[in-house]
Design a protein around this motif. Structure first.
Motif, mmCIF file in Angstrom:
data_model
loop_
_atom_site.group_PDB
_atom_site.id
_atom_site.type_symbol
_atom_site.label_atom_id
_atom_site.label_comp_id
_atom_site.label_asym_id
_atom_site.label_seq_id
_atom_site.Cartn_x
_atom_site.Cartn_y
_atom_site.Cartn_z
ATOM 1 N N PHE A 84 1.118 -1.610 -0.016
ATOM 2 C CA PHE A 84 0.079 -0.002 0.365
ATOM 3 C C PHE A 84 1.176 1.266 -0.022
ATOM 4 C CE2 PHE A 84 -1.878 3.866 2.753
ATOM 5 C CZ PHE A 84 -3.353 3.294 1.580
ATOM 6 N N TYR A 85 2.177 1.416 0.891
ATOM 7 C CA TYR A 85 3.146 2.625 1.076
ATOM 8 C C TYR A 85 3.853 2.754 -0.127
ATOM 9 C CZ TYR A 85 1.631 3.451 6.003
ATOM 10 O OH TYR A 85 1.211 3.679 6.873
ATOM 11 N N LEU A 86 4.352 1.701 -0.963
ATOM 12 C CA LEU A 86 4.780 1.572 -2.223
ATOM 13 C C LEU A 86 3.595 2.062 -3.231
ATOM 14 C CD1 LEU A 86 6.774 -1.606 -2.372
ATOM 15 C CD2 LEU A 86 7.813 0.672 -1.632
ATOM 16 N N SER A 87 3.125 1.474 -3.477
ATOM 17 C CA SER A 87 1.906 2.256 -4.200
ATOM 18 C C SER A 87 1.505 3.934 -3.926
ATOM 19 C CB SER A 87 0.309 1.153 -4.341
ATOM 20 O OG SER A 87 -0.321 1.754 -3.087
ATOM 21 N N LEU A 88 1.165 3.879 -2.699
ATOM 22 C CA LEU A 88 1.404 6.189 -2.566
ATOM 23 C C LEU A 88 2.938 6.554 -3.310
ATOM 24 C CD1 LEU A 88 -0.219 5.942 1.208
ATOM 25 C CD2 LEU A 88 -1.124 6.373 -1.278
ATOM 26 N N LEU A 89 3.623 5.928 -2.704
ATOM 27 C CA LEU A 89 5.042 5.983 -3.577
ATOM 28 C C LEU A 89 4.687 6.538 -4.815
ATOM 29 C CD1 LEU A 89 7.677 4.690 -0.947
ATOM 30 C CD2 LEU A 89 6.786 7.249 -0.818
ATOM 31 N N ASP A 90 4.530 5.348 -5.550
ATOM 32 C CA ASP A 90 4.558 5.333 -6.955
ATOM 33 C C ASP A 90 3.644 6.627 -7.228
ATOM 34 O OD1 ASP A 90 6.506 3.516 -6.761
ATOM 35 O OD2 ASP A 90 4.855 1.936 -7.045
ATOM 36 N N LYS A 91 2.726 7.014 -6.392
ATOM 37 C CA LYS A 91 1.458 7.185 -7.081
ATOM 38 C C LYS A 91 1.506 9.383 -7.146
ATOM 39 C CE LYS A 91 -3.608 8.928 -6.390
ATOM 40 N NZ LYS A 91 -4.774 8.384 -6.020
ATOM 41 N N PHE A 92 2.900 9.371 -5.806
ATOM 42 C CA PHE A 92 2.948 10.731 -5.890
ATOM 43 C C PHE A 92 4.621 11.282 -5.962
ATOM 44 C CE2 PHE A 92 -0.100 10.108 -2.789
ATOM 45 C CZ PHE A 92 -0.835 11.603 -3.066
ATOM 46 N N ASP A 93 4.827 9.611 -6.903
ATOM 47 C CA ASP A 93 6.274 10.352 -7.382
ATOM 48 C C ASP A 93 6.627 11.558 -8.148
ATOM 49 O OD1 ASP A 93 8.840 9.470 -9.444
ATOM 50 O OD2 ASP A 93 9.553 8.865 -7.529
ATOM 51 N N PRO A 94 6.224 12.033 -8.950
ATOM 52 C CA PRO A 94 6.089 12.784 -9.942
ATOM 53 C C PRO A 94 6.422 14.561 -8.834
ATOM 54 C CG PRO A 94 4.676 11.775 -10.534
ATOM 55 C CD PRO A 94 4.330 11.235 -10.180
ATOM 56 N N GLN A 95 5.405 13.897 -8.309
ATOM 57 C CA GLN A 95 5.568 15.468 -6.942
ATOM 58 C C GLN A 95 6.534 15.178 -5.939
ATOM 59 O OE1 GLN A 95 3.040 13.244 -7.981
ATOM 60 N NE2 GLN A 95 1.078 14.936 -7.834
ATOM 61 N N LEU A 96 6.899 14.066 -6.221
ATOM 62 C CA LEU A 96 8.372 14.087 -4.803
ATOM 63 C C LEU A 96 9.373 14.651 -6.149
ATOM 64 C CD1 LEU A 96 7.486 10.882 -2.675
ATOM 65 C CD2 LEU A 96 7.054 13.473 -2.114
ATOM 66 N N HIS A 97 9.734 14.087 -6.597
ATOM 67 C CA HIS A 97 10.379 14.610 -7.700
ATOM 68 C C HIS A 97 10.603 15.931 -7.404
ATOM 69 C CE1 HIS A 97 14.223 14.180 -10.641
ATOM 70 N NE2 HIS A 97 13.370 14.540 -11.734
ATOM 71 N N PHE A 98 9.256 16.613 -7.986
ATOM 72 C CA PHE A 98 9.653 18.120 -8.173
ATOM 73 C C PHE A 98 9.935 18.920 -6.703
ATOM 74 C CE2 PHE A 98 7.383 21.880 -7.757
ATOM 75 C CZ PHE A 98 7.890 22.979 -9.135
#
Length: 238
Positions: A7-21
């Motif tokens: 579940f947490y990995l899916s959240l990280l994948d989902k918000f990966d563009p925002q985190l990268h930004f």
């Protein structure tokens, strides 16, 4: 556990563009600050900003008094530093001090103060005469019990004789040492029990005697504060 991890990995994948930004923005800001300011300036500024933020946080959230009350006190404290306000306070203090000193000086007018111990002690007669002179300083009649909060006196000579005799019996005792003075300890316990009975207290009610009204009030406030602490109240109000 695997389900939660997925579940947490899916959240990280989902918000990966925002985190990268955000990472890129932080890296860019770090490079800009490093090229503009020296390491010492960055450390000093960070420490000052952190201290200010912690101070503001504590002022707003970590305090027993209400925020509005503390803001009002802060405003008054800052206002007292103004020169015009300081002059007014100094004048009021001086007037009050002059008035008190004049009242005190009037009550002992003509008295010559003793400033050193005599080389030879006074006889009993001389000592009593000296004390009688001090006794004559009294100008306010408190004997009728009309001086509030000063002397609690019953205008009866028979009662005066009784407590004078009692003072002769117990004047040299010390209630702090209950093992040495069981008489004082017993009387204190009986007085406490009488008061407990007066307020319909059971056998578990206990108490102690204090030296005066002010100490009694402080001890009562402390007792209720400690009681609140024992019940999990971290910021009790009196």
């Amino acid at each position: 556990m695997d389900t939660i991890r997925l579940f947490y990995l899916s959240l990280l994948d989902k918000f990966d563009p925002q985190l990268h930004f955000l990472q890129e923005k932080a890296r860019s800001l770090n490079q800009q600050l490093s090229s503009t300011y020296s390491p010492l300036q960055l450390v000093t500024t960070t420490a000052l900003v952190t201290t200010c933020v912690i101070g503001v946080y504590r002022f707003i959230f970590i305090h027993e008094e209400d925020l509005v009350i503390r803001l009002r006190e802060t405003v008054f404290r800052l206002a007292r530093r103004l020169p015009v306000v300081q002059r007014q306070i100094a004048k009021a203090r001086e007037d009050t001090l002059t008035s008190v000193c004049n009242d005190i000086a009037t009550s002992i007018a003509g008295h010559k103060f003793i400033q050193s111990l005599p080389t030879q002690g006074l006889s009993k007669k001389k000592l009593l005469e000296k004390l009688e002179q001090y006794r004559n300083f009294e100008k306010i009649n408190f004997q009728d019990g009309q001086v509030s909060g000063c002397v609690y006196k019953i205008p009866r000579t028979d009662m005066t004789d009784i407590y004078q005799q009692i003072f002769i019996l117990f004047g040299d005792s010390n209630p702090l040492h209950v093992d040495v003075f069981p008489d004082i300890r017993t009387m204190e316990a009986e007085v406490v029990r009488c008061v407990a009975t007066m307020f319909h207290g059971n056998e578990s009610v206990c108490g102690t005697m204090t030296s005066g009204g002010t100490e009694s009030l402080i001890m009562a406030c402390k007792t209720y504060r400690d009681l609140a602490y024992s019940k999990g109240i971290s910021k009790p109000e009196m």
